[in-house]
Design a protein around this motif. Sequence first.
Motif, PDB file in Angstrom:
ATOM      1  N   ARG A 194      -0.103  -5.866  -7.336  1.00  0.00           N
ATOM      2  CA  ARG A 194      -0.168  -5.129  -6.078  1.00  0.00           C
ATOM      3  C   ARG A 194      -0.496  -3.655  -6.305  1.00  0.00           C
ATOM      4  NH1 ARG A 194       1.717  -9.614  -5.696  1.00  0.00           N
ATOM      5  NH2 ARG A 194       1.874 -10.803  -3.758  1.00  0.00           N
TER       6      ARG A 194
ATOM      7  N   ASP B 117       0.826  -1.202   0.000  1.00  0.00           N
ATOM      8  CA  ASP B 117       0.000   0.000   0.000  1.00  0.00           C
ATOM      9  C   ASP B 117       0.862   1.253   0.000  1.00  0.00           C
ATOM     10  OD1 ASP B 117       0.887  -0.778   2.538  1.00  0.00           O
ATOM     11  OD2 ASP B 117      -0.782   0.200   3.572  1.00  0.00           O
TER      12      ASP B 117
ATOM     13  N   GLU C 139      -4.173  -3.642  -6.985  1.00  0.00           N
ATOM     14  CA  GLU C 139      -4.935  -3.890  -5.762  1.00  0.00           C
ATOM     15  C   GLU C 139      -5.042  -2.632  -4.906  1.00  0.00           C
ATOM     16  OE1 GLU C 139      -4.626  -6.696  -1.714  1.00  0.00           O
ATOM     17  OE2 GLU C 139      -3.160  -6.902  -3.344  1.00  0.00           O
ATOM     18  N   HIS C 140      -3.994  -1.819  -4.920  1.00  0.00           N
ATOM     19  CA  HIS C 140      -3.966  -0.623  -4.073  1.00  0.00           C
ATOM     20  C   HIS C 140      -4.199   0.657  -4.873  1.00  0.00           C
ATOM     21  CE1 HIS C 140      -2.872  -2.821  -0.460  1.00  0.00           C
ATOM     22  NE2 HIS C 140      -2.055  -3.537  -1.203  1.00  0.00           N
TER      23      HIS C 140
ATOM     24  N   SER D 187       1.088   4.145  -2.917  1.00  0.00           N
ATOM     25  CA  SER D 187       0.827   5.553  -2.601  1.00  0.00           C
ATOM     26  C   SER D 187       1.985   6.444  -3.018  1.00  0.00           C
ATOM     27  CB  SER D 187       0.537   5.714  -1.109  1.00  0.00           C
ATOM     28  OG  SER D 187       1.690   5.499  -0.318  1.00  0.00           O
TER      29      SER D 187
END
Length: 354
Positions: A237, A196, A240-241, A200
């Motif tokens: 990933r 995550d 997903e985030h 970001s």
Amino acid sequence: MNTRFLSMLAALATGTLSLFASCGADEPSADASTQQPPATEERAFIAGADVGWLTQLEHEGHKFYTPAGEEKECMELLRDDCGINAIRLRVWLNPADGWNGKEDVLAKARRAKALGLDLMIDFHFRDTWADPGQQEVPAEWASLDIAGLKDAVATHVTDVLGAMKSEGIAPRWVQIGNETPNGMLFPLGNATDHPDNFASLVTAGYDASKRVFPDADVIVHVDCGNDEERFTWLFDRLKEHNARYDMIGMSLYPWPAEKWQDFARDCLDNARLLTARYGKPVMICEVGMPYNEPDKAYDLLKYLKDEGWGKGLVDGVFYWEPEAPAGYNGGYDKGCFDNGRPTRALSAFTDRKQ
């Protein structure tokens, strides 16, 4: 790419094998949508060169020559004699000697703009090289939490791109992180431990880039372009985030050189799958072959152009530091100039498909 090549050889010698050190090909994944890349006729082939060392080489007295032996400025030589239409430049935060810092990058970017060359800006988010084995946070940011790191990424991107904008220099691509198969800005941006956070950080760089240059394509870049699992692991990933980015970037350094066809075929198969799976175009941001194998380098580049771009799988190819003399900066051996003159390798960008 940098001294990573030497460290990779050492890792192989000790038998180190893992997801983040292996560049082998895997079977294609069945998880793919029907989205296809744009038709070839709608876009021009990007024939690029990463020349981050150029000002340092010039400072050290290196000269560059046309195939006929006429001395010529390197970027102009690459454009006129090698078919290069785009330049890639790396950015370091606080480099000890100034090379690849903001002012050095601006000096090279001005030259690229004056020659009408497209520009890719590659943010490493380190004071020196960033690659799969070197992603630690830079010294100035060492005490920051993840919120602070996101702000620092955005501020750094805005600072460099804003300086370019003030001079009328508009990059076509902005790369957020360099060769990040397991994230960047470790430990907080490690994608294994904190996917995550990594997502970001990518988004922070994306948003900052778009605020300055809304039309620039933002790239997330991973090494070993022939390794499907390496890419799907990371980009799953990011998906997903909800990370924001526009393009997938690859590196490809076939070794041994005799196996270039296997590496290139697997790379293009991977590009096909990635575009279908994530709906993003692919750029080969780095490629290199041994300096003493110019014919094989030619064949590799010709294949990537004809079969990759020609069939809508990649937008283009950037050769990494073609102007570098053999053994430069601790052992880089994949340039494609000989005594300051381009070898046959880059003529693959201008030769027609046969």
